[in-house]
Design a protein around this motif. Structure first.
Motif, mmCIF file in Angstrom:
data_model
loop_
_atom_site.group_PDB
_atom_site.id
_atom_site.type_symbol
_atom_site.label_atom_id
_atom_site.label_comp_id
_atom_site.label_asym_id
_atom_site.label_seq_id
_atom_site.Cartn_x
_atom_site.Cartn_y
_atom_site.Cartn_z
ATOM 1 N N ALA A 387 0.833 -1.209 0.000
ATOM 2 C CA ALA A 387 0.000 0.000 0.000
ATOM 3 C C ALA A 387 0.868 1.259 0.000
ATOM 4 O O ALA A 387 0.534 2.256 -0.660
ATOM 5 C CB ALA A 387 -0.934 0.001 1.213
ATOM 6 N N ARG A 388 1.982 1.222 0.717
ATOM 7 C CA ARG A 388 2.882 2.384 0.692
ATOM 8 C C ARG A 388 3.488 2.574 -0.689
ATOM 9 O O ARG A 388 3.600 3.693 -1.193
ATOM 10 C CB ARG A 388 3.994 2.215 1.732
ATOM 11 N N ALA A 389 3.878 1.467 -1.317
ATOM 12 C CA ALA A 389 4.439 1.561 -2.667
ATOM 13 C C ALA A 389 3.396 2.054 -3.662
ATOM 14 O O ALA A 389 3.723 2.816 -4.579
ATOM 15 C CB ALA A 389 4.988 0.207 -3.096
ATOM 16 N N ASP A 390 2.145 1.630 -3.483
ATOM 17 C CA ASP A 390 1.081 2.134 -4.354
ATOM 18 C C ASP A 390 1.049 3.653 -4.328
ATOM 19 O O ASP A 390 0.967 4.310 -5.365
ATOM 20 C CB ASP A 390 -0.277 1.593 -3.913
ATOM 21 N N GLU A 391 1.091 4.214 -3.133
ATOM 22 C CA GLU A 391 1.017 5.670 -3.000
ATOM 23 C C GLU A 391 2.268 6.338 -3.548
ATOM 24 O O GLU A 391 2.190 7.370 -4.215
ATOM 25 C CB GLU A 391 0.801 6.047 -1.539
#
Length: 405
Positions: A387-391
Motif C-alpha cells: 500500500a505504501r508503494a502504491d502511493e
C-alpha cells in the motif's frame, strides 16, 4: 561452443540486416528505390548482429533518444526498434546473445532506461522488459458521435500538403513536448521511415494541424479505408487515426471535432490512445465511444536501476525498500529505498522483492504494487508495504508513449 558471433553491424551490412529483419517479421524485401529513399534511417550505429561467418542470422537494433518519466524529468533512452532471428536459426541462443550485448552496450554508455514495442509479449520479460504503459483502441460511429456543447472550442484547423507534413510536423512534435510519462523523443532518423514514408509525397496519410492563439499546437495523422462493397456500395469510409498529439484540451477537442465532421465517413478508429483520454466524456452521448481493445503501448527496462529510480518523483508515503534482482545486469541487483525524497541503495531489509522486469511495470505508474503482488510478480515481505508503494509510485495521468518505433 556457439556457431555464430555477435558483434556491431558494419556500415556495409546495413541493408542485409534490414532485409533479415523484414524476413523475420514476414515483410517483403525492400526495393532499391525504397532503400535509396529511407535507408539512412537504418544506420549501423547501435545495432548488434549475429553472424554465421559473414552472413547475418540475427539483428538487434536500437536508437538513442529520451523519455519522460513521472515528475517531468527526461532521461536518455535506448529505443529498441528491430529484433529478429532468421527462421532456421531460432531457439539456439541467438536472441539471448544479441539482447545481452545490447544491454551491456546501453549500460556501458550510461543509458538508464531501454524500451521497445513487443511483437510477442512472452519474449521480452526474460530480458528484463516489462509492460509499462497501455493504449486503447476506440471506435466512434459517424454521424452519431458528436462533441457536447461544453467541450472547449477555439483556434483553427488546416490540412497540410505532403510536403508541408514532412517539413512542419517534426518541429510541432518538439513544441508540444514530452508532457506525459512514457512519451519519447523522435530523433532526425526516426522521421523519414516512420512519418515521411506514410505522410509525405509517396504516402497515403493525411495530416491536419490545429493552430491556437500562440501558433500551431496539435496535429493528427490519419488514413482512409474504403468500406464500400458490391453488397454495400454506400458504406462510408473509416478514418484510421495513426496519431493525435495536442498541447492542451482545446487543441485536442478541435482535432477530434474535425475527424467527426469529415463527410462520407461511417466511423473513426484510433489505436493506442491514452487509456485515460476522456473521449467518451467529450461526446453528447458517451455510449457512442466504444473501447474495442486495450494493448501494451510500451515495454520498459531499467538499465541502471539506481539512476532510473532516482530520476522520477514520488508521492507522499513512508519509505519502501525494494529488493531488485537483475540476472542479465547483475550490478543492478540489490536493495533500494524509495521515499518522497527520492531513491538510494541501502543495506536495510527489503519490504518488497521483485525482478527487474516487474520494476519496469511499476516504474511509470501503469500498474500498482498491490496488483503486481496479487499477480505473483512481487513478493511481499512487509504486509503494509504494498500500500505504501502504491502511493509512492502512483501518477495522476496514465503513462503513454504515442510513438511507433
Amino acid at each position: 561452443m556457439t556457431d555464430f558471433d555477435v558483434r556491431p553491424v558494419a556500415e556495409d551490412e546495413r541493408r542485409a540486416t534490414f532485409d533479415l529483419l523484414g524476413r523475420s517479421l514476414h515483410s517483403d524485401r525492400i526495393s532499391d528505390e525504397s532503400w535509396a529513399r529511407y535507408g539512412d534511417s537504418w544506420p549501423a550505429a547501435h545495432k548488434f548482429g549475429a553472424f554465421d561467418g559473414h552472413t547475418p542470422i540475427g539483428i538487434a537494433s536500437a536508437f538513442d533518444t529520451e523519455i519522460a518519466v513521472p515528475g517531468g524529468a527526461v532521461l536518455p533512452l535506448g529505443a529498441v526498434d528491430g529484433v529478429g532471428v532468421r527462421a532456421d536459426r531460432t531457439r539456439r541462443g541467438v536472441l539471448t546473445a544479441m539482447m545481452a550485448a545490447q544491454l551491456e552496450d546501453f549500460a556501458a554508455r550510461g543509458i538508464p532506461l531501454a524500451a521497445l514495442h513487443a511483437s510477442e509479449p512472452t519474449i521480452y520479460g526474460r530480458f528484463g522488459y516489462g509492460s509499462a504503459a497501455l493504449g486503447k483502441t476506440v471506435w466512434l460511429p459517424v454521424p452519431a458521435s458528436r462533441l457536447h456543447e461544453r467541450v472547449p472550442v477555439g483556434g483553427d484547423v488546416r490540412m497540410l500538403t505532403p510536403e508541408e507534413a514532412v517539413k512542419e510536423i517534426p518541429a510541432l512534435y518538439r513544441r508540444i513536448g514530452l508532457h506525459r510519462a512514457g512519451m519519447i523523443g523522435r530523433p532526425a532518423g526516426w522521421w523519414p521511415i516512420a512519418h515521411d514514408r506514410i505522410a509525405g509525397p509517396h504516402g497515403s496519410h493525411v495530416v491536419v494541424v490545429h493552430s491556437g492563439p500562440d501558433g500551431d499546437d496539435g496535429f493528427v495523422v490519419y488514413d482512409t479505408v474504403d468500406r464500400r462493397t458490391l453488397e454495400s456500395p454506400d458504406e462510408g469510409a473509416v478514418l484510421k487515426v495513426r496519431e493525435l498529439h495536442a498541447a492542451d484540451p482545446v487543441a485536442r477537442a478541435a482535432l477530434w471535432r474535425f475527424l467527426l465532421s469529415v463527410d462520407l465517413v461511417s466511423g473513426v478508429r484510433a489505436r493506442y490512445r491514452p487509456v485515460d483520454e476522456p473521449l467518451a466524456l467529450m461526446l453528447a452521448d458517451h455510449r457512442h465511444a466504444r473501447t474495442t481493445d486495450i494493448e501494451d503501448d510500451l515495454w520498459l527496462r531499467p538499465v541502471d536501476v539506481a539512476a532510473a529510480l532516482g530520476a522520477r518523483t514520488y508521492r507522499a508515503a513512508d519509505p519502501v525498500v525494494l529488493a531488485v534482482t537483475d540476472r542479465m545486469l547483475p550490478a543492478n541487483t540489490g536493495h533500494y529505498e524509495v521515499s518522497p525524497g527520492g531513491a538510494r541503495r541501502t543495506d536495510a531489509a527489503a519490504d518488497l522483492a521483485l525482478d527487474v522486469d516487474t520494476l519496469g511495470m511499476l516504474y511509470l505508474g501503469q500498474w500498482s504494487a498491490t496488483e503486481l503482488a496479487q499477480a505473483g510478480r512481487v513478493e511481499v515481505r512487509d504486509a503494509a508495504a504494498a500500500a505504501r508503494a502504491d502511493e509512492l509510485f502512483t501518477t495522476l495521468a496514465a503513462p503513454w508513449c504515442g510513438t511507433f518505433f
